[in-house]
Write an enzyme that holds these catalytic residues in place. Structure first.
Site, PDB file in Angstrom:
ATOM      1  N   SER A  31       0.480  -1.103  -6.517  1.00 57.74           N
ATOM      2  CA  SER A  31      -0.439  -2.231  -6.343  1.00 57.74           C
ATOM      3  C   SER A  31      -0.927  -2.733  -7.708  1.00 57.74           C
ATOM      4  O   SER A  31      -0.855  -3.932  -8.026  1.00 57.74           O
ATOM      5  CB  SER A  31      -1.627  -1.764  -5.485  1.00 57.74           C
ATOM      6  OG  SER A  31      -2.693  -2.668  -5.548  1.00 57.74           O
TER       7      SER A  31
ATOM      8  N   ASP B 298       0.914  -7.709  -2.418  1.00 55.66           N
ATOM      9  CA  ASP B 298      -0.174  -6.762  -2.692  1.00 55.66           C
ATOM     10  C   ASP B 298      -1.480  -7.224  -2.073  1.00 55.66           C
ATOM     11  O   ASP B 298      -2.251  -6.418  -1.550  1.00 55.66           O
ATOM     12  CB  ASP B 298      -0.351  -6.550  -4.196  1.00 55.66           C
ATOM     13  CG  ASP B 298      -1.502  -5.584  -4.441  1.00 55.66           C
ATOM     14  OD1 ASP B 298      -1.386  -4.432  -3.992  1.00 55.66           O
ATOM     15  OD2 ASP B 298      -2.518  -5.979  -5.022  1.00 55.66           O
TER      16      ASP B 298
ATOM     17  N   ARG C  88      -4.607  -1.787   3.694  1.00 53.89           N
ATOM     18  CA  ARG C  88      -4.899  -0.390   3.319  1.00 53.89           C
ATOM     19  C   ARG C  88      -6.396  -0.123   3.348  1.00 53.89           C
ATOM     20  O   ARG C  88      -6.839   0.960   3.737  1.00 53.89           O
ATOM     21  CB  ARG C  88      -4.347  -0.107   1.907  1.00 53.89           C
ATOM     22  CG  ARG C  88      -2.831  -0.022   1.861  1.00 53.89           C
ATOM     23  CD  ARG C  88      -2.338  -0.084   0.439  1.00 53.89           C
ATOM     24  NE  ARG C  88      -2.935   0.901  -0.422  1.00 53.89           N
ATOM     25  CZ  ARG C  88      -3.218   0.716  -1.718  1.00 53.89           C
ATOM     26  NH1 ARG C  88      -2.924  -0.424  -2.308  1.00 53.89           N
ATOM     27  NH2 ARG C  88      -3.765   1.664  -2.426  1.00 53.89           N
TER      28      ARG C  88
ATOM     29  N   LYS D 170       0.875  -6.275 -10.147  1.00 50.72           N
ATOM     30  CA  LYS D 170       0.096  -7.405 -10.674  1.00 50.72           C
ATOM     31  C   LYS D 170       0.168  -7.458 -12.195  1.00 50.72           C
ATOM     32  O   LYS D 170       0.308  -8.519 -12.794  1.00 50.72           O
ATOM     33  CB  LYS D 170      -1.369  -7.294 -10.215  1.00 50.72           C
ATOM     34  CG  LYS D 170      -1.528  -7.580  -8.726  1.00 50.72           C
ATOM     35  CD  LYS D 170      -2.916  -7.262  -8.220  1.00 50.72           C
ATOM     36  CE  LYS D 170      -3.172  -5.794  -8.090  1.00 50.72           C
ATOM     37  NZ  LYS D 170      -4.273  -5.363  -7.263  1.00 50.72           N
TER      38      LYS D 170
ATOM     39  N   HIS E 100      -6.407  -2.514 -18.016  1.00 52.85           N
ATOM     40  CA  HIS E 100      -6.828  -2.436 -16.618  1.00 52.85           C
ATOM     41  C   HIS E 100      -7.610  -1.153 -16.408  1.00 52.85           C
ATOM     42  O   HIS E 100      -7.191  -0.087 -16.845  1.00 52.85           O
ATOM     43  CB  HIS E 100      -5.610  -2.430 -15.681  1.00 52.85           C
ATOM     44  CG  HIS E 100      -6.000  -2.327 -14.233  1.00 52.85           C
ATOM     45  ND1 HIS E 100      -6.349  -3.430 -13.480  1.00 52.85           N
ATOM     46  CD2 HIS E 100      -6.140  -1.260 -13.423  1.00 52.85           C
ATOM     47  CE1 HIS E 100      -6.679  -3.035 -12.271  1.00 52.85           C
ATOM     48  NE2 HIS E 100      -6.557  -1.729 -12.200  1.00 52.85           N
TER      49      HIS E 100
HETATM   50  N1  URA Z   1      -6.795  -1.449  -7.540  1.00 58.94           N
HETATM   51  C1  URA Z   1      -5.734  -2.137  -7.091  1.00 58.94           C
HETATM   52  O1  URA Z   1      -5.473  -3.236  -7.538  1.00 58.94           O
HETATM   53  N2  URA Z   1      -4.973  -1.582  -6.146  1.00 58.94           N
HETATM   54  C2  URA Z   1      -5.201  -0.356  -5.627  1.00 58.94           C
HETATM   55  O2  URA Z   1      -4.463   0.084  -4.771  1.00 58.94           O
HETATM   56  C3  URA Z   1      -6.316   0.347  -6.106  1.00 58.94           C
HETATM   57  C4  URA Z   1      -7.102  -0.226  -7.069  1.00 58.94           C
END
Ligand code: URA
Length: 428
Positions: free
Chosen positions: A187, A165, A172, A191, A86
């Site tokens: 967040s 999320d 947010r 995932k 990621h």
């Molecule tokens: N990427 C995400 O998935 N969540 C965040 O809060 C910031 C970047």
């Protein structure tokens, strides 16, 4: 149903600097997802978290509560070890495109659930969607089939993965509460943990074009995410990497696919090749696979995996990609050495040319973007091209020029080049 807490009490507790109890966290995350806690209440709580922080125990519990609002994927039936990557996002960051087929060609399974771009950072799905016919949305069964057949898949995360999320991130985004390390870490990791790969490599960017421009904050974010992943049973490592300068020479959608294919064909810009191979080695190490990823690039197996991966999702790897209708080239006024190509300014300019979107539902232009002709350290003569701007709508050039003021600096030869190293740190 009688609710065990009142949202306002949870908000006041965090506002006054208290540690939330596990029961409060479980409830507020689930109740927000059910619609019992209102957006304005969650916005107030997110701001209190941004201002007062969370303990490690609170972050772990918050992450688990977010995972528990949805499904967990299960790749245990696959014959290969699963490993994922990621990136926190950057300008010209197309690394996922060559990386997934390289790691798949080495023998790992890479289930890469990706997102779309928002703001000045591009999204992997937007880039791939410039390939005619390519489809981002797959059912879980289709995804497993591509993983079995090819070893790698890049697709959209389904609605079932950490739905808390999805809702919270959108909130947010419009309430100035994105930049809270506990909220970013939970967040991303909710995932990734729900996705269920055995290993995870995080590419945490720092520099002007990154979410976390300050390297100390980037390190704190990386440490928090590594801890969360390892505690949840996903072996997690992080690299902190440079995003003061765009990656590669192409910034946009179709142009980044073209550059990724160049890498898979054995060429491409040195920084893209280097970061791809560094990340591939980390992923293969986590998967317990002792293959040098450079070999599958050199012998064409990575390209073969790419072609099969694109075809499996309806795409034509041989199709011509869309190009922009209009282009304009910015040239050097004087000769010298390039000392700065600012990632944020170039990212914003590409976005204004149509490569990115202002709202989630906006379309992106496949052909829009920027081609860079020089990077820091390159010597240029007066009149040499520095950037080519690409757009479908000529009025966008003026907006891009505004963003590019001071973005590329040419200094007398011999000047110091102030640039971050590509890989700044590594955390395990
Ligand atoms: N990427 C995400 O998935 N969540 C965040 O809060 C910031 C970047």
């Amino acid at each position: 149903m009688v609710e065990p807490f009142a949202a306002v009490d949870v908000i006041k507790a965090k506002r006054d600097g208290h540690v939330l109890t596990p029961a409060q966290i479980d409830w507020v995350v689930a109740a927000y997802t059910r619609g019992v806690v209102a957006d304005e209440q969650m916005a107030a709580l997110a701001m209190a978290i941004l201002l007062n922080g969370m303990t490690d125990a609170e972050i772990v519990r918050w992450t688990t509560a977010m995972i528990d609002t949805g499904e967990r994927m299960d790749f245990s039936g696959l014959p290969r070890p699963t490993v994922d990557k990621h990136s926190t996002g950057g300008v010209g960051d197309k690394i996922t495109l060559p990386l997934v087929p390289i790691v798949a060609a080495c023998g790992a399974a890479v289930p890469q659930l990706s997102g779309r771009g928002l703001g000045h950072t591009g999204g992997t799905l937007d880039k791939l969607e410039s390939i005619p016919g390519w489809r981002a949305s797959l059912s879980n069964d289709e995804m497993m089939q591509v993983l079995r057949d090819v070893g790698g898949v890049i697709c959209a995360a389904g609605d079932g993965l950490a739905p808390a999320d999805k809702k919270l991130y959108a909130l947010r985004d419009v309430t100035g509460t994105v930049e809270a390390i506990p909220l970013i870490a939970s967040s991303i990791m909710s995932k990734k943990i729900a996705e269920g790969a055995g290993g995870l490599v995080l590419d945490v960017k720092t520099g002007s074009g990154a979410f976390m421009p300050d390297p100390r904050q980037a390190r704190l974010l990386a440490e928090t995410m590594v801890r969360l992943g390892n505690d949840a049973g996903v072996t997690t490592r992080a690299l902190i990497t440079a995003m003061d300068v765009p990656l590669g020479l192409a910034i946009g959608n179709a142009v980044e696919v073209v550059e990724s294919v160049e890498v898979l064909a054995g060429g491409g810009p040195a920084d893209v090749v280097e970061l791809t191979l560094v990340l591939a080695r980390e992923m293969l190490d986590l998967a317990g696979i002792d293959v040098d990823p450079a070999t599958v690039l050199a012998d064409g197996r990575a390209m073969d995996a790419w072609r099969r991966m694109i075809q499996a999702q309806g795409g034509d790897p041989d199709a011509a990609l869309p190009t922009a209708r209009e282009s304009e080239t910015i040239r050097a006024d004087v000769g010298g050495v390039v000392t700065r190509t600012d990632a944020l300014s170039i990212g914003v300019a590409a976005w204004r040319l149509g490569a990115g979107r202002a709202r989630k539902e906006d379309p992106v232009s496949a052909g829009a973007g920027i081609m860079m002709h020089a990077k820091p350290g390159d010597i240029v003569a007066a009149g040499d091209p520095l950037l080519t701007l690409l757009t479908d709508e000529a009025p966008r050039f003026a907006l891009a020029h505004e963003a590019l003021t001071g973005a590329v600096v040419v200094s007398p030869v011999g000047s110091t080049i102030d640039r971050l190293p590509l890989v700044i740190d590594r955390l395990t």
